[in-house]
Enzyme design. Structure first.
Site, mmCIF file in Angstrom:
data_model
loop_
_atom_site.group_PDB
_atom_site.id
_atom_site.type_symbol
_atom_site.label_atom_id
_atom_site.label_comp_id
_atom_site.label_asym_id
_atom_site.label_seq_id
_atom_site.Cartn_x
_atom_site.Cartn_y
_atom_site.Cartn_z
ATOM 1 C CE LYS A 106 8.256 -6.849 11.777
ATOM 2 N NZ LYS A 106 8.194 -6.295 10.423
ATOM 3 C CE1 TYR B 119 5.436 -7.686 13.942
ATOM 4 C CE2 TYR B 119 6.553 -6.946 15.934
ATOM 5 C CZ TYR B 119 6.017 -6.674 14.689
ATOM 6 O OH TYR B 119 6.062 -5.392 14.186
ATOM 7 C CB SER C 1 9.746 -4.549 15.338
ATOM 8 O OG SER C 1 9.197 -4.242 16.599
HETATM 9 P P1 NAP Z 1 -0.771 -2.290 9.531
HETATM 10 O O1 NAP Z 1 -1.433 -0.974 9.765
HETATM 11 O O2 NAP Z 1 -1.403 -3.508 10.119
HETATM 12 O O3 NAP Z 1 -0.588 -2.488 7.946
HETATM 13 C C1 NAP Z 1 0.019 -3.659 7.460
HETATM 14 C C2 NAP Z 1 0.219 -3.549 5.980
HETATM 15 O O4 NAP Z 1 0.875 -4.761 5.551
HETATM 16 C C3 NAP Z 1 -1.069 -3.443 5.200
HETATM 17 O O5 NAP Z 1 -0.889 -2.558 4.128
HETATM 18 C C4 NAP Z 1 -1.300 -4.862 4.692
HETATM 19 O O6 NAP Z 1 -1.980 -4.930 3.451
HETATM 20 C C5 NAP Z 1 0.131 -5.317 4.470
HETATM 21 N N1 NAP Z 1 0.257 -6.785 4.445
HETATM 22 C C6 NAP Z 1 0.010 -7.667 5.424
HETATM 23 N N2 NAP Z 1 0.239 -8.924 5.006
HETATM 24 C C7 NAP Z 1 0.633 -8.826 3.697
HETATM 25 C C8 NAP Z 1 1.017 -9.769 2.709
HETATM 26 N N3 NAP Z 1 1.041 -11.092 2.957
HETATM 27 N N4 NAP Z 1 1.375 -9.312 1.475
HETATM 28 C C9 NAP Z 1 1.364 -7.978 1.196
HETATM 29 N N5 NAP Z 1 0.990 -7.042 2.107
HETATM 30 C C10 NAP Z 1 0.640 -7.460 3.339
HETATM 31 O O7 NAP Z 1 0.725 -2.291 10.080
HETATM 32 P P2 NAP Z 1 1.734 -1.090 10.415
HETATM 33 O O8 NAP Z 1 1.612 -0.791 11.855
HETATM 34 O O9 NAP Z 1 1.618 -0.022 9.405
HETATM 35 O O10 NAP Z 1 3.134 -1.857 10.243
HETATM 36 C C11 NAP Z 1 3.913 -1.803 9.059
HETATM 37 C C12 NAP Z 1 5.229 -2.507 9.317
HETATM 38 O O11 NAP Z 1 5.901 -1.902 10.418
HETATM 39 C C13 NAP Z 1 5.083 -3.988 9.676
HETATM 40 O O12 NAP Z 1 6.157 -4.716 9.140
HETATM 41 C C14 NAP Z 1 5.173 -3.974 11.178
HETATM 42 O O13 NAP Z 1 5.594 -5.205 11.698
HETATM 43 C C15 NAP Z 1 6.203 -2.878 11.395
HETATM 44 N N6 NAP Z 1 6.167 -2.280 12.726
HETATM 45 C C16 NAP Z 1 5.057 -1.638 13.187
HETATM 46 C C17 NAP Z 1 5.078 -1.089 14.463
HETATM 47 C C18 NAP Z 1 3.897 -0.353 15.041
HETATM 48 O O14 NAP Z 1 3.976 0.038 16.215
HETATM 49 N N7 NAP Z 1 2.842 -0.119 14.307
HETATM 50 C C19 NAP Z 1 6.222 -1.203 15.257
HETATM 51 C C20 NAP Z 1 7.332 -1.869 14.746
HETATM 52 C C21 NAP Z 1 7.292 -2.398 13.476
HETATM 53 P P3 NAP Z 1 -3.549 -5.330 3.353
HETATM 54 O O15 NAP Z 1 -4.270 -4.225 4.083
HETATM 55 O O16 NAP Z 1 -3.837 -5.330 1.910
HETATM 56 O O17 NAP Z 1 -3.694 -6.637 4.032
#
Ligand code: NAP
Length: 246
Positions: free
Chosen positions: A158, A154, A141
């Site tokens: 990251k 977090y 991130s």
């Molecule tokens: P999200 O919509 O909250 O989705 C998170 C996903 O991770 C879900 O599919 C969830 O599965 C899964 N997950 C959570 N805990 C888990 C575990 N212990 N084992 C297996 N699966 C797990 O998040 P997102 O925004 O798509 O983010 C995806 C990635 O990108 C993350 O690593 C996040 O930190 C990173 N990121 C996001 C942003 C942003 O702005 N959105 C920015 C930088 C980085 P379940 O639904 O089954 O729980």
């Protein structure tokens, strides 16, 4: 094209992981759609992939559990015979100011985001070493690069993913395995949906391209890193953030 490739995408039931699963499948990969709690939504992703002519299967695994990751990855390898692409996307937030942050909130974020990434690599890399090829893509991130108030847990996780990516890239390079990280900025998913309008306005003001990113912006980058075209790129952190952390 990714025809014949077997890909695992963790946290693929929604958000960025879902978009990556759809993108890899659209390029011909067989995609293992991993989830932790959202079974129905993972099944929906599989159906979407199949409706578009692709192939996928759904696997439950909590990535923070070392032994469950061993069983999960070994099951995939036994069933499909190989593992070509591993995308460590699963992640959570438990935001709060340092002075008020509980030990549980610190630990759970590190265990899911950082240890979860280690866990799957630990078992997938053995097969990739045997194959003398593989692509590992880890989700970091912008916060792991620049830090962010209210996200000590977090940001640590990251930043840790970046160190892990670079160390493992060096270890696995001689066997044709590349390991890279993507550092998204502010992407429109359920993770960011919960933030207040004030936080969103302040965030967009820091983005030179003037908009939030979409999951597809990250998915295209992941698909490139998974492709043959990215064969000479390893140990890198690709910022996909609209210029947020220039
Ligand atoms: P999200 O919509 O909250 O989705 C998170 C996903 O991770 C879900 O599919 C969830 O599965 C899964 N997950 C959570 N805990 C888990 C575990 N212990 N084992 C297996 N699966 C797990 O998040 P997102 O925004 O798509 O983010 C995806 C990635 O990108 C993350 O690593 C996040 O930190 C990173 N990121 C996001 C942003 C942003 O702005 N959105 C920015 C930088 C980085 P379940 O639904 O089954 O729980």
């Amino acid at each position: 094209m990714l025809d014949g490739k077997i890909a695992v995408v963790t946290g693929a039931s929604r958000g960025i992981g879902r978009a990556i699963a759809l993108e890899l499948a659209s390029r011909g990969a067989f995609v293992v759609v991993n989830y932790n709690g959202s079974k129905d939504r993972a099944e929906e992703v599989k159906k979407e992939i199949e409706a578009a002519g692709g192939k996928a299967e759904v696997y439950q695994c909590n990535v923070s559990d070392f032994e469950k990751c061993q069983a999960f990855i070994q099951d995939v390898i036994k069933t499909y015979g190989r593992l070509d692409i591993l995308v460590n996307n699963a992640g959570i937030t438990r935001d709060g100011l340092l002075m008020k942050m509980s030990e549980a909130d610190f630990d759970s974020v590190i265990e899911t985001n950082l240890k979860g990434t280690f866990n799957t690599i630990r078992f997938a890399s053995r097969q990739m070493l045997k194959q003398r090829s593989g692509r590992i893509i880890n989700m970091s991130s912008v916060v792991g690069i620049a830090g962010n108030a209210g996200q000590a847990n977090y940001a640590s996780s990251k930043a840790g993913v970046i160190g892990l990516t670079k160390a493992v890239a060096r270890e696995l390079a001689s066997r044709g395995i590349t390991v890279n990280a993507i550092a998204p900025g502010f992407i429109e998913t359920e993770m960011t949906e919960v933030l207040s309008d004030a936080v969103k306005e302040a965030s967009v003001a820091q983005i030179p391209l003037g908009r939030f990113g979409k999951p597809e912006d990250i998915a295209k980058t992941a698909a490139f890193l998974a492709s043959d075209d990215a064969g000479y790129i390893t140990g890198q952190v690709i910022q996909v953030d609209g210029g947020m952390a220039i």
